[in-house]
Design an enzyme around this catalytic site. Structure first.
Site, PDB file in Angstrom:
ATOM      1  N   PRO A 278      -1.177  -3.515  -8.032  1.00 11.50           N
ATOM      2  CA  PRO A 278       0.088  -2.898  -7.602  1.00 11.50           C
ATOM      3  C   PRO A 278      -0.186  -1.633  -6.799  1.00 11.50           C
ATOM      4  CG  PRO A 278      -0.278  -3.282  -9.976  1.00 11.50           C
ATOM      5  CD  PRO A 278      -1.573  -3.538  -9.547  1.00 11.50           C
ATOM      6  N   GLU A 279       0.414  -1.535  -5.691  1.00 11.91           N
ATOM      7  CA  GLU A 279       0.597  -0.226  -4.683  1.00 11.91           C
ATOM      8  C   GLU A 279       1.976   0.410  -5.200  1.00 11.91           C
ATOM      9  OE1 GLU A 279      -0.675  -0.909  -0.990  1.00 11.91           O
ATOM     10  OE2 GLU A 279      -2.217  -2.588  -1.371  1.00 11.91           O
TER      11      GLU A 279
ATOM     12  N   ARG B 110      -9.030  15.215  10.784  1.00 11.27           N
ATOM     13  CA  ARG B 110     -10.347  15.110  10.220  1.00 11.27           C
ATOM     14  C   ARG B 110     -11.005  13.921  11.184  1.00 11.27           C
ATOM     15  NH1 ARG B 110     -10.076  14.403   3.924  1.00 11.27           N
ATOM     16  NH2 ARG B 110      -7.826  15.076   3.779  1.00 11.27           N
TER      17      ARG B 110
END
Ligand SMILES: [Zn+2]
Length: 271
Positions: free
Chosen positions: A2-3, A151
């Site tokens: 599950p996100e 980055r």
């Protein structure tokens, strides 16, 4: 796993079912499911009402007033309504009975957990204390992402990093990067301001639509009513390797980026 959308749906389902109800019984199956002693688990919950639920990243937050439940479903965990009380077992790892005959099982917490914290102390939880901004919060701005993207790391790895953005996982990162036309292996600091803007907008747009469709089911995810989500029918690239890109017809490729199976269209997401 599950996100953010699936965690949101489950958290809202638990509120719809149990908010305002008092806990009558609570047990966990194994000591490693929770951060308190097994006997302490019912002692802290029984007699308390569930006041509401929330979400931090992919973590469900249960508000019992002085006590806060922190539930992480990790890979295959689910919340299920049981017909009646039953002692927890390997499948139904934690079980709560509420007044009115409502029994909720937090199932298959094999890597997940149901921790209990004193109100306010949950900020010290090892995962919560490291979470970056929520995609729907005011802190999640284009400026914030521009700084976070300063980055050399690849963009996919950065978006999966919960300290950069809370709640994204493998499915939605692939979908966001496709929508933004950004290849997953691009170094974050090479994104143009326009591309960063697109990633920001696509993140909110795709997550909102996935919540509206009650999440993506392609493996084990079901909501707390046992229903599947519907966003899998909207996926543009995830699990679609070998199929034509819905935008340009080029074959969608699957590679490995940041240690995860990654789907992209080489034409719409040029390197
Ligand atoms: Zn394409």
């Amino acid at each position: 796993m599950p996100e953010l959308p699936e965690t949101t749906v489950i958290s809202q389902d638990v509120a719809a079912l149990a908010a305002g109800r008092e806990v009558l019984r609570a047990e966990v199956f194994r000591p490693d499911v929770t951060n308190v002693e097994m006997q302490e688990f019912p002692r802290r919950l029984v007699g308390r009402k569930l006041l509401g639920t929330g979400r931090r990243g992919k973590i469900i937050v249960l508000d019992f007033g002085d006590v806060v439940g922190i539930v992480h479903l990790v890979i295959s965990g689910r919340v299920l309504r049981l017909p009646e009380w039953q002692e927890p077992d390997r499948m139904n790892t934690a079980v709560l009975e509420f007044d009115g005959g409502l029994v909720l099982a937090f199932t298959r917490l094999w890597l997940g957990y149901f921790d209990l914290y004193e109100f306010g102390e949950e900020e010290n939880h090892p995962l919560i204390s490291r979470l970056g901004p929520d995609p729907f919060s005011e802190e999640f701005t284009v400026d914030y992402l521009t700084r976070a993207f300063g980055r050399k790391a690849n963009i996919k790895g950065l978006l999966l990093d919960q300290s950069v953005v809370a709640g994204l996982g493998n499915i939605y990162v692939d979908e966001v990067l496709f929508a933004a036309g950004v290849h997953p292996t691009r170094r974050a600091n090479t994104l143009t301001p326009e591309e960063t803007k697109k990633v920001h907008a696509a993140t909110r747009d795709i997550l909102s639509r996935a919540i509206d469709l009650r999440g993506t089911t392609f493996d084990s995810y079901h909501d707390a009513f046992g229903e599947t989500g519907q966003y899998q029918h909207q996926l543009q690239v995830f699990t679609r390797e070998g199929e034509p890109c819905p935008r340009c017809g080029t074959t969608i490729e699957k590679t490995r980026v940041a240690g995860r199976g990654t789907h992209a269209c080489p034409t719409c997401q040029p390197l």
